[in-house]
Design an enzyme around this catalytic site. Structure first.
Site, PDB file in Angstrom:
ATOM      1  N   ARG A   1       0.800  -1.234   0.000  1.00 49.41           N
ATOM      2  CA  ARG A   1       0.000   0.000   0.000  1.00 49.41           C
ATOM      3  C   ARG A   1       0.832   1.282   0.000  1.00 49.41           C
ATOM      4  NH1 ARG A   1      -3.464  -2.960  -1.923  1.00 49.41           N
ATOM      5  NH2 ARG A   1      -4.910  -4.102  -0.619  1.00 49.41           N
TER       6      ARG A   1
ATOM      7  N   ASP B   1      -0.488 -13.035  -0.825  1.00 52.08           N
ATOM      8  CA  ASP B   1      -1.383 -12.012  -1.397  1.00 52.08           C
ATOM      9  C   ASP B   1      -1.857 -11.072  -0.281  1.00 52.08           C
ATOM     10  OD1 ASP B   1      -2.694 -10.469  -3.212  1.00 52.08           O
ATOM     11  OD2 ASP B   1      -4.126 -11.991  -3.864  1.00 52.08           O
TER      12      ASP B   1
END
Ligand code: ZN
Ligand code: ZN
Lengths: 315, 437
Positions: B62, B305
């Protein structure tokens, strides 16, 4: 005597046959109230009922609002057009912020399915589902069943046919779960793209041919078609849809003689139902509206009135 | 700094040996019995296992852009706590990792933090829009080993072919997120009986398999390496199993949630956002096939993931919630609990899936195995300790995992990265932080 213990009305899946019968009995007595000169009862006096509509539906909202007022509740309306919701505030935030009004009942209509159970973490109020995504619309199914019960006298062992956009219909799902609990058989009919994956596993019979599906049925529920679906190739043209799935007088003859036809409304005449049937079907559609009010009074009363344990009803 | 690990049961992918490990100058200096040398730090690893540091081929950190959900420090800590010493981060950031500037920035910042090695995966196309290729050479020079447009698949088959050809020239691996968007549309869960029962918008498994087929055929045609991300369904595995017999450049990964959870868990959660992932959770037969494929070696790697999302985003109604779950702190214990303890795979195979194969795929020759002269990336684990997944004890900034409150077996006790202790439960000594357990 049946005791009512549910705090919320979220899905017909969660209701028992006995509980639905409690709702129907209560709805019958509320229908009597509606015929009196003074239509109000004080059952929910001092209670706050919030209509929280994240998706527009004037008809359902009005029906709930009127039902709550007949029970003398204070009613607040929040809809997607009102300030906070349209400012991008999240759904959960809206529910949390409403807590400051100390609501007793939240009536929620929302365009996303199966989300209400997770909202229970954010409110002390009872939640009534007024339609969540494509999941369920329990009060609509209850009023449909109530109407059938009034006409037929019983909900047992009927053949019920639901026609049209099964995939996107919360009304259809709630009706399937409801009628099945009364040991009625449900058939669904529509173009294959409108029939959900492995839907037979729900115990329904799937038909693509309305002429065959309609044979011997006691009840037909015609679902509203949204013309936008055509753009996603669920079916080709409206003309062809009408040819295959519209209810015509000829088709209706194949059903049982005393078969009744319902529609959650508003009807697209000459799409779902041929307008030549209008006069024949109109009285029942009006009856559905009236019954909708009684059913909504009943569920509001059951989840909202004081001392739930005392809410027992004589069958 | 010299570290001596005594009485280590060393678990590599190919063997298990009992020896001492001497670490010096960031490298493994000795692996032999009864090392007598003095060290600054002596660790007794009796009754514990020593594994090569884990390598995660697939994380979302992120950063840059959504540092409220994860930043390089919290992401590094989560990795070290979960036993990872090398992680690859996907380019769906803002700005996108599609040029050398962003790659260099992440490399420099993460090296300053120095807890784990963070290797960015560059985008295949500019801003991951599937239109124009990025500068593969510049990305490679800046440190990329693999490229991906993860989050979406390149719909244009011509462009995907050219991308594979161009990647071949730079010896870069293309990591493909297989999804035919025209079939998956706005779906929120796997199309199945449960999606129909609740009218939930849904994604058919063939949305993955069809794209797996296309991607393999193009890679075969170009004759170059292809790595398939997060394989989630039986049909894809059946195809991959066949293709692997004739096409050795093909590798793939799955994630722990795909070999543990099913659509039934989605229903049981009352459709909570923490159970929404892309590709969506499958059915029981998918889970069984994935386990079988892990056992057989058809699936090469387990990748997390890791996809952090804010609490508010994941509390939204299921159909509106974003896809993804966190995994860095959980992957080892989930794999141990659900695969090793259940005797689906051995602990050696766990090392193969979580360290050796990922290192091999990336061409990282000095990682993925505990041997002399290798980089000293290794972890000490206690497989007899259980722990509970509690939100406040997770060091990742986001807590979105479907495994909240579950009890897992296997705990990472110590993580050494490049010869330095970066995590010693519950502390991160180099940054003076505790995981709060
Ligand atoms: Zn992906
Ligand atoms: Zn991803």
């Amino acid at each position: 005597m049946v005791e009512w213990t549910k705090k919320h009305i979220l899905e017909i899946k969660d209701l028992t046959r006995q509980e639905m019968e409690v709702v129907f009995n209560l709805a019958s007595s509320f229908k009597e109230v509606s015929q009196r000169e003074v239509k109000k009862t004080p059952a929910l006096r001092g209670k706050t009922v919030v209509n929280l509509f994240f998706e527009n539906s004037t008809r359902t909202r009005t029906s709930f609002e009127l039902a709550a007022k007949r029970l003398s509740a204070d009613v607040l309306n929040f809809s997607s057009s009102t300030s906070s919701i349209s400012k991008g505030e999240s759904v959960v935030d809206t529910i949390k912020n409403l807590e400051s009004y100390r609501p007793d009942i939240l009536i929620i209509r929302i365009d996303t399915g199966a989300c209400l159970k997770n909202f229970l973490n954010y409110t002390r109020a009872s939640i009534i589902n007024a339609g969540d995504g494509k999941n369920e619309h329990p009060t609509q199914a209850l009023l449909d069943m109530f109407t059938v019960k009034e006409v037929k006298g019983s909900l047992d062992n009927l053949n019920v046919l639901i026609v049209g956009d099964i995939m996107h219909s919360r009304v259809c799902r709630s009706n399937i779960f409801g009628f099945q609990k009364f040991s009625s058989k449900v058939r669904v009919c529509g173009p294959p793209a409108f029939i959900p994956f492995e839907f037979e596993k729900l115990g329904v019979d799937v038909f693509y041919d309305l002429d065959r599906a309609i044979e011997d049925v006691d009840v037909i529920i015609m679902l509203r078609i949204q013309r936008e679906r055509q753009n996603l190739a669920y079916f080709s043209t409206l003309r062809e849809y009408v040819e295959n799935f519209s209810l015509t007088p000829e088709r209706l003859k194949r059903a049982k003689k005393d078969c009744i036809v319902m529609h959650p409304g508003p009807v697209n005449w000459d799409v779902e139902i041929s307008s030549t049937l209008k006069d024949e079907l109109h009285p029942l559609i009006l009856k559905q509206v009236e019954n909708g009010l009684a059913i909504r009074m009943a569920v509001l009363y059951l989840v909202g009135a004081e001392k739930r344990e005392h809410k027992t009803l004589r069958r | 700094m010299k570290i001596l690990i005594k009485s280590a049961t060393i678990v590599n992918s190919k063997n298990t040996i009992l020896a001492d490990i001497l670490i010096e100058n960031g490298r493994i200096a000795k692996v032999e019995r009864n090392v007598k040398e003095d060290a600054d730090r002596k660790i007794d690893a009796k009754d514990k296992f020593v594994l090569p540091g884990l390598i995660d081929l697939h994380t979302h950190l992120r950063t840059p852009g959504r540092e409220d959900e994860e930043d390089l420090i919290s992401g590094s800590c989560a990795a070290a706590k979960g036993g990872f010493t090398t992680i690859l981060c996907m380019p769906n950031t803002n700005p996108c990792i599609d040029n050398e500037g962003v790659v260099e920035w992440i490399r420099e910042e993460s090296q300053k933090i120095g807890i784990v090695d963070i290797i960015p995966i560059g985008a295949i196309t500019k801003e991951r829009k599937g239109k124009e290729l990025t500068e593969f050479g510049a990305l490679k020079k800046a440190g990329c080993l693999a490229l991906s447009d993860d989050g979406s698949s390149i719909d244009d088959s011509y462009l995907f072919r050219r991308a594979l050809e161009y990647a071949k020239m730079f010896n870069l691996i293309i990591v493909s997120h297989c999804e035919d968007k025209s079939l998956s549309l706005q779906g929120a869960m796997r199309e199945c009986f449960i999606s129909g029962k609740y009218g939930m918008s849904s994604i058919p498994d063939i949305a993955e398999t069809i794209r797996v087929f296309r991607d393999i055929e193009i890679a075969k045609y170009v004759n170059t390496k292809l790595h398939l991300a997060h394989i989630s369904c039986k049909k894809s595995i059946e195809l991959i199993r066949k293709e692997k017999e004739i096409f050795s450049y093909l590798t793939c990964e799955t994630s722990p949630h795909y070999f543990i959870l099913t659509v039934e868990d989605v229903e049981k959660s009352n459709f909570h956002g923490n159970f929404k992932v892309n590709p969506p959770l499958g059915e029981r037969n998918d889970v069984e096939e994935i386990k079988k494929a892990l056992k057989e070696g058809i699936i090469d790697c387990i990748a997390t993931d890791h996809a952090p999302h804010s609490f508010a985003e994941k509390e939204a109604p299921f159909e509106n919630a974003p896809f993804g779950v966190i995994g860095l702190e959980l992957a080892f214990s989930l794999t141990y609990t659900y695969l090793v303890r259940e005797k689906i795979i051995s602990l050696n195979q766990l090392v193969e899936k979580l360290s050796y194969n990922p290192a091999n795929i990336l061409g990282l020759k000095e990682r993925g195995e505990i041997k002399e002269d290798a980089i000293a990336d290794l972890i000490i684990v206690d497989v007899n300790k259980s722990w509970q997944v509690i939100s406040k004890n997770l060091v990742s900034k986001s807590k979105n995992t479907p495994f909240l409150n579950s009890e897992l077996m296997g705990l990472v006790e110590l993580t050494i990265h490049q010869g330095k202790i970066v995590y010693e439960r519950p502390f991160f000594p180099s940054i003076n932080l505790s995981s709060g357990e």
